[in-house]
Write a protein that holds these residues in place. Structure first.
Motif, PDB file in Angstrom:
ATOM      1  N   PHE A  15     -11.147  -3.920 -12.742  1.00 11.84           N
ATOM      2  CA  PHE A  15     -12.327  -3.566 -13.543  1.00 11.84           C
ATOM      3  C   PHE A  15     -12.141  -3.957 -15.006  1.00 11.84           C
ATOM      4  N   ASP A  16     -11.631  -5.187 -15.212  1.00 14.61           N
ATOM      5  CA  ASP A  16     -11.442  -5.676 -16.582  1.00 14.61           C
ATOM      6  C   ASP A  16     -12.746  -6.309 -17.067  1.00 14.61           C
ATOM      7  N   GLY A  21     -21.216  -6.387 -11.410  1.00  9.45           N
ATOM      8  CA  GLY A  21     -20.593  -6.468 -10.081  1.00  9.45           C
ATOM      9  C   GLY A  21     -19.699  -5.256  -9.839  1.00  9.45           C
ATOM     10  N   HIS A  22     -18.982  -4.832 -10.876  1.00 11.75           N
ATOM     11  CA  HIS A  22     -18.124  -3.647 -10.778  1.00 11.75           C
ATOM     12  C   HIS A  22     -18.977  -2.390 -10.555  1.00 11.75           C
ATOM     13  N   ILE A  25     -20.482  -2.161  -6.942  1.00 12.89           N
ATOM     14  CA  ILE A  25     -19.585  -1.783  -5.841  1.00 12.89           C
ATOM     15  C   ILE A  25     -19.201  -0.306  -5.956  1.00 12.89           C
ATOM     16  N   SER A  41      -6.077  -0.803 -11.215  1.00 13.75           N
ATOM     17  CA  SER A  41      -4.819  -1.562 -11.204  1.00 13.75           C
ATOM     18  C   SER A  41      -4.136  -1.531 -12.569  1.00 13.75           C
ATOM     19  N   LYS A  49      -0.230 -10.287 -10.162  1.00 17.41           N
ATOM     20  CA  LYS A  49      -1.186 -10.875  -9.207  1.00 17.41           C
ATOM     21  C   LYS A  49      -1.875 -12.112  -9.771  1.00 17.41           C
ATOM     22  N   LYS A  50      -2.274 -12.031 -11.043  1.00 17.94           N
ATOM     23  CA  LYS A  50      -3.126 -13.080 -11.613  1.00 17.94           C
ATOM     24  C   LYS A  50      -2.455 -13.905 -12.714  1.00 17.94           C
ATOM     25  N   LYS A  83      -0.670   1.163  -1.011  1.00 19.58           N
ATOM     26  CA  LYS A  83      -2.037   1.497  -0.570  1.00 19.58           C
ATOM     27  C   LYS A  83      -2.056   2.675   0.407  1.00 19.58           C
ATOM     28  N   MET A  97     -13.605  -1.939  -0.197  1.00 20.97           N
ATOM     29  CA  MET A  97     -13.147  -3.091  -0.979  1.00 20.97           C
ATOM     30  C   MET A  97     -14.227  -4.156  -0.969  1.00 20.97           C
ATOM     31  N   TRP A 101     -11.595  -9.348  -0.230  1.00 25.84           N
ATOM     32  CA  TRP A 101     -10.404  -8.769   0.393  1.00 25.84           C
ATOM     33  C   TRP A 101     -10.606  -8.565   1.904  1.00 25.84           C
ATOM     34  N   GLN A 118     -20.154  -6.859   0.285  1.00 23.26           N
ATOM     35  CA  GLN A 118     -20.356  -8.200  -0.246  1.00 23.26           C
ATOM     36  C   GLN A 118     -20.266  -8.157  -1.775  1.00 23.26           C
ATOM     37  N   ARG A 119     -19.561  -9.112  -2.356  1.00 21.35           N
ATOM     38  CA  ARG A 119     -19.482  -9.174  -3.820  1.00 21.35           C
ATOM     39  C   ARG A 119     -20.844  -9.497  -4.418  1.00 21.35           C
ATOM     40  N   THR A 120     -21.096  -9.008  -5.614  1.00 21.49           N
ATOM     41  CA  THR A 120     -22.314  -9.379  -6.330  1.00 21.49           C
ATOM     42  C   THR A 120     -22.169 -10.835  -6.769  1.00 21.49           C
TER      43      THR A 120
HETATM   44  N1  C2G Z   1     -16.564  -7.117  -7.296  1.00 20.96           N
HETATM   45  C1  C2G Z   1     -17.838  -7.306  -6.776  1.00 20.96           C
HETATM   46  N2  C2G Z   1     -18.648  -8.286  -7.296  1.00 20.96           N
HETATM   47  C2  C2G Z   1     -18.203  -9.076  -8.291  1.00 20.96           C
HETATM   48  C3  C2G Z   1     -16.930  -8.890  -8.837  1.00 20.96           C
HETATM   49  C4  C2G Z   1     -16.112  -7.895  -8.311  1.00 20.96           C
HETATM   50  O1  C2G Z   1     -18.268  -6.606  -5.831  1.00 20.96           O
HETATM   51  N3  C2G Z   1     -19.026 -10.036  -8.743  1.00 20.96           N
HETATM   52  C5  C2G Z   1     -15.703  -6.077  -6.724  1.00 20.96           C
HETATM   53  C6  C2G Z   1     -14.408  -6.637  -6.133  1.00 20.96           C
HETATM   54  O2  C2G Z   1     -14.643  -7.145  -4.835  1.00 20.96           O
HETATM   55  C7  C2G Z   1     -13.505  -5.416  -6.141  1.00 20.96           C
HETATM   56  C8  C2G Z   1     -14.021  -4.629  -7.364  1.00 20.96           C
HETATM   57  O3  C2G Z   1     -15.285  -5.182  -7.716  1.00 20.96           O
HETATM   58  O4  C2G Z   1     -13.679  -4.643  -4.954  1.00 20.96           O
HETATM   59  C9  C2G Z   1     -13.070  -4.772  -8.544  1.00 20.96           C
HETATM   60  O5  C2G Z   1     -12.926  -6.152  -8.815  1.00 20.96           O
HETATM   61  P1  C2G Z   1     -11.635  -6.669  -9.571  1.00 20.96           P
HETATM   62  O6  C2G Z   1     -11.464  -5.917 -10.819  1.00 20.96           O
HETATM   63  O7  C2G Z   1     -11.681  -8.165  -9.617  1.00 20.96           O
HETATM   64  O8  C2G Z   1     -10.515  -6.181  -8.560  1.00 20.96           O
HETATM   65  P2  C2G Z   1      -9.204  -6.897  -8.171  1.00 20.96           P
HETATM   66  O9  C2G Z   1      -8.509  -7.440  -9.378  1.00 20.96           O
HETATM   67  O10 C2G Z   1      -9.507  -7.791  -7.018  1.00 20.96           O
HETATM   68  O11 C2G Z   1      -8.312  -5.658  -7.753  1.00 20.96           O
HETATM   69  O12 C2G Z   1      -5.730  -3.177  -4.867  1.00 20.96           O
HETATM   70  C10 C2G Z   1      -6.647  -4.182  -4.949  1.00 20.96           C
HETATM   71  C11 C2G Z   1      -6.827  -4.671  -6.317  1.00 20.96           C
HETATM   72  O13 C2G Z   1      -6.519  -3.716  -7.264  1.00 20.96           O
HETATM   73  C12 C2G Z   1      -8.231  -5.191  -6.467  1.00 20.96           C
END
Ligand code: C2G
Length: 134
Positions: A15-16, A21-22, A25, A41, A49-50, A83, A97, A101, A118-120
């Motif tokens: 959630f940075d 989208g955040h 969900i 996280s 991870k990134k 987890k 999730m 994922w 589904q992601r936004t």
């Molecule tokens: N998300 C979404 N639509 C977007 C962007 C993100 O639905 N356009 C969702 C992601 O699928 C995730 C949540 O928002 O479920 C958080 O996204 P991130 O911060 O990118 O999460 P991530 O770094 O993938 O961390 O343990 C799992 C990790 O901590 C997930």
């Protein structure tokens, strides 16, 4: 005394640079139950991870996510490997999730329901950072 009949939902994310989208969900996750817990996280987990640290620190991200109306509780997720422990500790009935994922957490189906949303489309932290850079 705590109400055992509450449906508890758990989700995770960095959630940075918080965006729509955040929010979407988290709102959809909250709608699946009565109590939403979010594992945010840690900075170090994100780096491993990134390959970079988040723009906002884990403490800032924890405060932002924790202040949302749809969120009841937040904690720092230190490691992806924990987890199952988190699901047990926070007594999750449902794990939510994003579908980036999909399939990755099916193994937890023995202790809770696993839902992928589904992601936004067309919004991401990476794209936002890129846009600000330009
Ligand atoms: N998300 C979404 N639509 C977007 C962007 C993100 O639905 N356009 C969702 C992601 O699928 C995730 C949540 O928002 O479920 C958080 O996204 P991130 O911060 O990118 O999460 P991530 O770094 O993938 O961390 O343990 C799992 C990790 O901590 C997930």
């Amino acid at each position: 005394m705590e109400n055992q009949a509450l449906t508890r939902v758990l989700t995770f994310g960095t959630f940075d640079v918080f965006h729509l989208g955040h929010l979407r969900i988290l709102e959809r996750a909250a709608a699946l139950g009565d109590y939403l817990v979010v594992g945010v996280s840690s900075d170090e987990l994100n780096r491993s991870k990134k390959g970079r640290f988040p723009i906002f620190s884990q403490d800032e991200r924890l405060q932002l996510v924790g202040a949302l109306r749809c969120v009841d509780q937040v904690f720092i997720e230190e490691s992806l490997e924990q987890k199952r422990d988190y699901l047990v500790e926070y007594r999750a009935d449902v794990l939510v999730m994003g579908d980036d994922w999909r399939g990755r957490f099916d193994e937890f189906g023995d202790i809770c329901k696993v839902v992928y949303f589904q992601r936004t489309p067309a919004v991401s932290t990476t794209a936002l950072i890129e846009k600000i850079r330009l």
